[in-house]
Write an enzyme that holds these catalytic residues in place. Structure first.
Site, PDB file in Angstrom:
ATOM      1  N   TYR A  27       0.953  -1.254  -0.055  1.00  0.00           N
ATOM      2  CA  TYR A  27      -0.072   0.015   0.009  1.00  0.00           C
ATOM      3  C   TYR A  27       0.869   1.109   0.069  1.00  0.00           C
ATOM      4  O   TYR A  27       0.561   2.178  -0.785  1.00  0.00           O
ATOM      5  CB  TYR A  27      -1.056   0.136   1.294  1.00  0.00           C
ATOM      6  CG  TYR A  27      -1.703   1.424   1.341  1.00  0.00           C
ATOM      7  CD1 TYR A  27      -2.651   1.531   0.413  1.00  0.00           C
ATOM      8  CD2 TYR A  27      -1.358   2.289   2.308  1.00  0.00           C
ATOM      9  CE1 TYR A  27      -3.375   2.948   0.727  1.00  0.00           C
ATOM     10  CE2 TYR A  27      -2.048   3.502   2.280  1.00  0.00           C
ATOM     11  CZ  TYR A  27      -3.054   3.789   1.527  1.00  0.00           C
ATOM     12  OH  TYR A  27      -3.524   4.876   1.696  1.00  0.00           O
ATOM     13  N   PRO A  63       1.334  14.925   3.427  1.00  0.00           N
ATOM     14  CA  PRO A  63       0.186  13.929   4.159  1.00  0.00           C
ATOM     15  C   PRO A  63       0.469  12.480   3.658  1.00  0.00           C
ATOM     16  O   PRO A  63       0.085  12.222   2.379  1.00  0.00           O
ATOM     17  CB  PRO A  63      -0.961  14.780   3.754  1.00  0.00           C
ATOM     18  CG  PRO A  63      -0.745  15.501   2.621  1.00  0.00           C
ATOM     19  CD  PRO A  63       0.596  16.068   2.595  1.00  0.00           C
ATOM     20  N   SER A  98      -3.027  13.779   7.473  1.00  0.00           N
ATOM     21  CA  SER A  98      -3.778  13.211   6.398  1.00  0.00           C
ATOM     22  C   SER A  98      -5.282  13.078   7.400  1.00  0.00           C
ATOM     23  O   SER A  98      -5.213  12.677   8.547  1.00  0.00           O
ATOM     24  CB  SER A  98      -3.325  11.993   6.049  1.00  0.00           C
ATOM     25  OG  SER A  98      -4.425  11.264   5.297  1.00  0.00           O
ATOM     26  N   TYR A 115      -9.447  15.357   2.856  1.00  0.00           N
ATOM     27  CA  TYR A 115     -10.204  14.527   1.704  1.00  0.00           C
ATOM     28  C   TYR A 115     -11.710  14.794   1.985  1.00  0.00           C
ATOM     29  O   TYR A 115     -12.274  14.508   2.910  1.00  0.00           O
ATOM     30  CB  TYR A 115      -9.815  13.118   1.804  1.00  0.00           C
ATOM     31  CG  TYR A 115      -8.708  12.575   1.299  1.00  0.00           C
ATOM     32  CD1 TYR A 115      -8.486  12.532   0.035  1.00  0.00           C
ATOM     33  CD2 TYR A 115      -7.618  11.890   2.279  1.00  0.00           C
ATOM     34  CE1 TYR A 115      -6.993  11.941  -0.428  1.00  0.00           C
ATOM     35  CE2 TYR A 115      -6.539  11.647   1.572  1.00  0.00           C
ATOM     36  CZ  TYR A 115      -6.155  11.525   0.327  1.00  0.00           C
ATOM     37  OH  TYR A 115      -5.203  11.188  -0.412  1.00  0.00           O
ATOM     38  N   THR A 159      -6.892  18.105  -0.737  1.00  0.00           N
ATOM     39  CA  THR A 159      -6.717  17.337  -2.073  1.00  0.00           C
ATOM     40  C   THR A 159      -7.672  17.234  -2.807  1.00  0.00           C
ATOM     41  O   THR A 159      -8.900  16.907  -2.641  1.00  0.00           O
ATOM     42  CB  THR A 159      -6.229  15.832  -1.516  1.00  0.00           C
ATOM     43  OG1 THR A 159      -5.123  16.077  -0.549  1.00  0.00           O
ATOM     44  CG2 THR A 159      -5.852  15.034  -2.358  1.00  0.00           C
ATOM     45  N   LYS A 188      -4.171  20.858  -3.280  1.00  0.00           N
ATOM     46  CA  LYS A 188      -2.794  19.848  -3.482  1.00  0.00           C
ATOM     47  C   LYS A 188      -3.672  18.966  -4.687  1.00  0.00           C
ATOM     48  O   LYS A 188      -4.919  18.475  -4.584  1.00  0.00           O
ATOM     49  CB  LYS A 188      -2.795  18.842  -2.349  1.00  0.00           C
ATOM     50  CG  LYS A 188      -1.898  18.071  -2.509  1.00  0.00           C
ATOM     51  CD  LYS A 188      -1.558  17.117  -1.264  1.00  0.00           C
ATOM     52  CE  LYS A 188      -0.566  16.420  -1.514  1.00  0.00           C
ATOM     53  NZ  LYS A 188      -0.926  14.897  -2.045  1.00  0.00           N
ATOM     54  N   SER A 220       1.576  18.361  -7.181  1.00  0.00           N
ATOM     55  CA  SER A 220       1.623  16.868  -6.950  1.00  0.00           C
ATOM     56  C   SER A 220       0.992  15.814  -8.017  1.00  0.00           C
ATOM     57  O   SER A 220      -0.268  16.450  -8.298  1.00  0.00           O
ATOM     58  CB  SER A 220       1.077  16.807  -5.504  1.00  0.00           C
ATOM     59  OG  SER A 220       1.115  15.337  -5.147  1.00  0.00           O
ATOM     60  N   HIS A 232       0.117  12.966  -6.652  1.00  0.00           N
ATOM     61  CA  HIS A 232       0.181  11.884  -5.505  1.00  0.00           C
ATOM     62  C   HIS A 232       0.832  10.860  -5.482  1.00  0.00           C
ATOM     63  O   HIS A 232       0.641   9.609  -5.327  1.00  0.00           O
ATOM     64  CB  HIS A 232      -1.425  11.437  -5.703  1.00  0.00           C
ATOM     65  CG  HIS A 232      -2.069  10.988  -4.511  1.00  0.00           C
ATOM     66  ND1 HIS A 232      -3.146  12.251  -3.934  1.00  0.00           N
ATOM     67  CD2 HIS A 232      -2.320  10.144  -3.597  1.00  0.00           C
ATOM     68  CE1 HIS A 232      -3.671  11.901  -2.600  1.00  0.00           C
ATOM     69  NE2 HIS A 232      -3.131  10.565  -2.588  1.00  0.00           N
TER      70      HIS A 232
END
Length: 377
Positions: free
Chosen positions: A39, A92, A121, A145, A171, A240, A262, A264
């Protein structure tokens, strides 16, 4: 080792002697269980963008400077009037309990001791308040999120504001997760509850896969949401996941106080450009109106230098901090950013730059035409 719900967590706590950040991944693989390691490390699909993120730094070269008076370069800088010991912060990263039993709590402690920013996060294993307390007053950001349910967003944002975070990192590139094959192969389910979700769902966050977690997230995020979050919290909002000059402009017009370039870490759209390859065009469009944070693929001090010389104000790193966390807890995470900063100082002196502001004025030899094509749009 610590066992939580059948998942073996590192509980190491020690300073690390680091040769370089890339070498940490294989060492961490020996400690982090297969599902958790997959992950943390995986990208989407066949991971082309993940690999290009680091390769892209070779698309420009630093011009060495000699006969200068540079000695003992300083990496001290500021972001949002926050004094930092280095232009490197923690990005994060979700579920840090996969790497270490103390997870985000240890990272918060390590970043505080290093004199830099911890970015929390939404999907951390500890709560916003718990992580903030562990930082003992050191600056932290909270990454949001967005949930489909605004009342849930308000709960998280209220806790973030009350905990003293300095900015919200919104994000916008993750309304759903990229196609990540390691999670499928490992049949990965999060073994450790996520603190911010657990408070709302009585432990329902444990045992879920990433697709289920994202299913509760907002599937559409609009410029009006940026304004809404900024007005509700009264805090600066970094947007982000920006990968194009056009989106940077939209975010600024919507009230973003900062742009976070970014992709990600290559975990979302495979086949998209390396984050570094789009940085220059975005920074040209932003034109110093707001600060730019950059992440994705940073592994060397020279990478930090090139990002700053290409228009970033701050560079964030993610996976290497988790490797340091697994290998040495809070001290390991601290060791990672301090080693990267040590490499940066060497590059600074060889490139004739005394300060971070000097880096931003440094000239690079550019070999990648993507910046020109983006700038024409």
């Amino acid at each position: 080792m610590t066992m939580t719900n059948g998942y073996e967590q590192s509980d190491r706590e020690e300073k690390l002697a680091i040769l370089n950040l890339p070498s940490l991944e294989e060492k961490a693989k020996e400690i982090i269980p297969t599902g958790g390691f997959g992950y943390i490390t995986e990208g989407s699909e066949y991971e082309w963008t993940l690999k290009e993120n680091t390769k892209a730094f070779d698309h420009v070269q630093i011009i060495p400077r000699v006969l200068t008076s540079v000695e003992n370069p300083s990496t001290e800088t500021q972001l949002l009037d926050i004094n930092l010991s280095m232009p490197i912060i923690a990005a994060p990263v979700a579920a840090q309990g996969l790497a270490h039993a103390r997870g985000e709590l240890a990272t918060a402690q390590g970043m505080a001791k290093a004199g830099t920013i911890m970015s929390q996060s939404t999907y951390g294993n500890a709560t916003i308040e718990e992580i903030a307390k562990e930082g003992n007053g050191a600056p932290q950001f909270f990454q949001l999120y967005m949930s489909k349910d605004w009342e849930i967003n308000k709960t998280w944002l209220d806790e973030a504001v009350n905990s003293g975070v300095k900015a919200i990192v919104m994000t916008v590139d993750s309304m759903l997760g990229g196609y990540r094959e390691a999670d499928i192969i490992n049949n990965f389910q999060f073994p450790i509850p996520m603190g911010n979700l657990e408070k709302l769902s009585a432990g329902d966050s444990k045992g879920k896969g990433i697709a289920e977690i994202y299913a509760a997230a907002a599937q559409v995020i609009l410029p009006s949401d940026v304004k809404k979050v900024a007005e509700y919290t009264g805090l600066p909002v970094f947007v982000k996941g920006i990968q194009s000059p056009e989106d940077a402009e939209i975010a600024i017009e919507a009230g973003a106080a900062g742009i976070w370039v970014s992709n990600h870490g290559g975990r979302q759209l495979n086949g998209g450009p390396a984050s570094f390859d789009v940085l220059k065009a975005i920074s040209d469009k932003v034109n110093k109106r707001v600060p730019i944070v950059f992440d994705s693929g940073v592994r060397r001090g020279s990478h930090v230098f090139k990002a700053l010389a290409n228009g970033a104000d701050i560079v964030a790193i993610g996976r290497p901090i988790l490797y340091g966390l697994a290998l040495g807890g809070a001290q390991g995470a601290q060791s990672v950013v301090e080693h990267l900063n040590h490499e940066l100082k060497i590059v600074m002196q060889l490139a004739g730059t005394q300060t971070v502001e000097d880096i931003k004025k440094a000239k690079l030899i550019r070999q990648n035409p993507i910046n020109d094509s983006l700038s024409e749009n």
